[in-house]
Design a protein around this motif. Sequence first.
Motif, PDB file in Angstrom:
ATOM      1  N   LEU A  23      19.032  -5.984  30.239  1.00 54.71           N
ATOM      2  CA  LEU A  23      17.738  -5.571  30.781  1.00 54.71           C
ATOM      3  C   LEU A  23      17.113  -4.459  29.958  1.00 54.71           C
ATOM      4  CD1 LEU A  23      18.435  -5.621  34.623  1.00 54.71           C
ATOM      5  CD2 LEU A  23      16.880  -7.113  33.370  1.00 54.71           C
ATOM      6  N   ALA A  24      17.933  -3.470  29.592  1.00 57.41           N
ATOM      7  CA  ALA A  24      17.416  -2.338  28.826  1.00 57.41           C
ATOM      8  C   ALA A  24      16.897  -2.790  27.471  1.00 57.41           C
ATOM      9  CB  ALA A  24      18.512  -1.281  28.652  1.00 57.41           C
ATOM     10  N   ASP A  25      17.675  -3.632  26.787  1.00 57.08           N
ATOM     11  CA  ASP A  25      17.283  -4.069  25.442  1.00 57.08           C
ATOM     12  C   ASP A  25      16.065  -4.985  25.470  1.00 57.08           C
ATOM     13  OD1 ASP A  25      19.332  -2.613  24.430  1.00 57.08           O
ATOM     14  OD2 ASP A  25      20.644  -4.303  23.975  1.00 57.08           O
ATOM     15  N   VAL A  26      16.051  -5.929  26.392  1.00 57.41           N
ATOM     16  CA  VAL A  26      14.945  -6.877  26.453  1.00 57.41           C
ATOM     17  C   VAL A  26      13.658  -6.176  26.874  1.00 57.41           C
ATOM     18  CG1 VAL A  26      14.046  -8.917  27.639  1.00 57.41           C
ATOM     19  CG2 VAL A  26      16.415  -8.876  26.850  1.00 57.41           C
ATOM     20  N   ASN A  27      13.741  -5.264  27.843  1.00 56.16           N
ATOM     21  CA  ASN A  27      12.553  -4.533  28.290  1.00 56.16           C
ATOM     22  C   ASN A  27      11.961  -3.696  27.171  1.00 56.16           C
ATOM     23  OD1 ASN A  27      12.506  -5.517  30.889  1.00 56.16           O
ATOM     24  ND2 ASN A  27      13.762  -3.870  31.726  1.00 56.16           N
ATOM     25  N   THR A  28      12.814  -3.162  26.303  1.00 61.54           N
ATOM     26  CA  THR A  28      12.334  -2.345  25.191  1.00 61.54           C
ATOM     27  C   THR A  28      11.489  -3.166  24.238  1.00 61.54           C
ATOM     28  OG1 THR A  28      14.271  -0.906  25.311  1.00 61.54           O
ATOM     29  CG2 THR A  28      13.040  -0.887  23.243  1.00 61.54           C
ATOM     30  N   GLU A  29      11.844  -4.432  24.056  1.00 59.16           N
ATOM     31  CA  GLU A  29      11.165  -5.278  23.076  1.00 59.16           C
ATOM     32  C   GLU A  29      10.362  -6.405  23.721  1.00 59.16           C
ATOM     33  OE1 GLU A  29      11.058  -4.617  19.976  1.00 59.16           O
ATOM     34  OE2 GLU A  29      12.574  -3.052  19.853  1.00 59.16           O
ATOM     35  N   ALA A  34      10.903  -9.949  18.978  1.00 60.27           N
ATOM     36  CA  ALA A  34      12.302  -9.526  18.877  1.00 60.27           C
ATOM     37  C   ALA A  34      13.004  -9.606  20.225  1.00 60.27           C
ATOM     38  CB  ALA A  34      12.376  -8.106  18.319  1.00 60.27           C
ATOM     39  N   GLY A  35      12.234  -9.469  21.318  1.00 55.98           N
ATOM     40  CA  GLY A  35      12.841  -9.518  22.643  1.00 55.98           C
ATOM     41  C   GLY A  35      13.557 -10.828  22.902  1.00 55.98           C
ATOM     42  N   TYR A  36      13.015 -11.930  22.401  1.00 63.74           N
ATOM     43  CA  TYR A  36      13.648 -13.231  22.589  1.00 63.74           C
ATOM     44  C   TYR A  36      14.999 -13.290  21.862  1.00 63.74           C
ATOM     45  CZ  TYR A  36       9.186 -15.014  24.390  1.00 63.74           C
ATOM     46  OH  TYR A  36       8.056 -15.230  25.132  1.00 63.74           O
ATOM     47  N   ALA A  51      25.872 -21.122  19.816  1.00 61.98           N
ATOM     48  CA  ALA A  51      24.453 -21.134  19.438  1.00 61.98           C
ATOM     49  C   ALA A  51      23.595 -21.277  20.683  1.00 61.98           C
ATOM     50  CB  ALA A  51      24.163 -22.262  18.461  1.00 61.98           C
ATOM     51  N   VAL A  52      22.395 -20.717  20.615  1.00 58.57           N
ATOM     52  CA  VAL A  52      21.446 -20.807  21.725  1.00 58.57           C
ATOM     53  C   VAL A  52      20.050 -21.001  21.160  1.00 58.57           C
ATOM     54  CG1 VAL A  52      22.675 -19.547  23.528  1.00 58.57           C
ATOM     55  CG2 VAL A  52      21.444 -18.284  21.777  1.00 58.57           C
ATOM     56  N   ALA A  53      19.192 -21.661  21.943  1.00 60.09           N
ATOM     57  CA  ALA A  53      17.811 -21.886  21.522  1.00 60.09           C
ATOM     58  C   ALA A  53      16.907 -21.747  22.732  1.00 60.09           C
ATOM     59  CB  ALA A  53      17.657 -23.266  20.890  1.00 60.09           C
ATOM     60  N   LEU A  54      15.711 -21.260  22.492  1.00 53.05           N
ATOM     61  CA  LEU A  54      14.741 -21.033  23.565  1.00 53.05           C
ATOM     62  C   LEU A  54      13.423 -21.690  23.182  1.00 53.05           C
ATOM     63  CD1 LEU A  54      14.547 -19.480  26.288  1.00 53.05           C
ATOM     64  CD2 LEU A  54      13.621 -17.558  25.003  1.00 53.05           C
TER      65      LEU A  54
END
Length: 382
Positions: A23-29, A34-36, A51-54
Amino acid sequence: METPNNDPCRKFSTRLEAISEILADVNTEIDSGAGYYILLDHISTQLEVDAVALSIRTEFSKLESIARLGFRTVDGARSIGYGNISMAQKVIESRQIIRYNHSSLNTVTEAFRNFMVLENFYDYLGLPLVEDQQVLGVLEIFSQTPINTTLDWRLHLKFIRGLASNTIRRKLLAEKQKATATELEIAYSETLEAWVRALEIRDQYTAGHTQRALDLTLRLATKMGIPDEMLVHITRGVLLHDIGKLAISDNILRKTGPLDSEEWASMREHPKFAYNLLKPIQYLRPALDIPYCHHEKWDGSGYPQGISGDAIPYPARIFSVVDVWDALTTDRPYRKAWPKDDALNYIRSKAGTEFDPKVVDEFVGLVSTTESATQPVYVQIG
């Protein structure tokens, strides 16, 4: 006594720490792409997959690959971004979690099967990302070994799936708000420019004055160290500096000779009209200094407030010098343009009485160089 590694309480505590970190890292970006990737990195680590993809859902239910992480080959990464989009599309259409592994690859398309072999993947999970009953995108998870979907793993996946959905929703909302703000600023800009054109149609003798004054004001403001974020407000202020003249009668505004005392009294009301017109518009309040105060004088003898010295807003002090300069060096119905040397001498003579001496010094240095006349500063007003 040490807590065993497989103790549920310890696992739960570890998961909570991981959730807090994500949460902290994603909210920052959140406002950047970069958040993704930060989110995918956490997913890969916490779920122990390779591996992951969005992908996000665009108009007409199309999918766009926005982030992918952990693919070993260039062809594999390219496939998940483009050629493999049909698998994610199947997830979207079914609105269900889809799982394929090595033993069921004979039921998928040849392209997807070749992709899994190329990347040496054994397991695949495709999860629709849903927020408020709306499918926003697809999260795809790949593993080179069978995924051990324990209860703890599934609970953590459920949280991460929700976080991914929320991240996309917030990102799309921010982009929509930004686009709306841009549209509003364009509309404001077009309205502002229409006002300026309407004024110049009425006051035909000063046509072109606003644009000339704007170019020189921006150069002078930049030379004097005005921050870039203020230039847009100065731009709007210059464009609107005479907007108050819309309240002045044509008999006065179009008069070819000098104004009498009564006409001058009416003319001097235009800054007040500008203030009353613009103040209710929150968007234009930061630009009010110039329309309201550009006729104030350093010694306090100006109008409409009669303020002096540093009490006069800095943008108005800058513009007032440029405004007088342009008026003197262009033809008016009641006189010819002054020679530039004469106009410059006049500006110098008024330092400390009509104008801020520091502004005059900078202005003289600016117009005395040939470079200043060939390098206008452009600022987007929308």
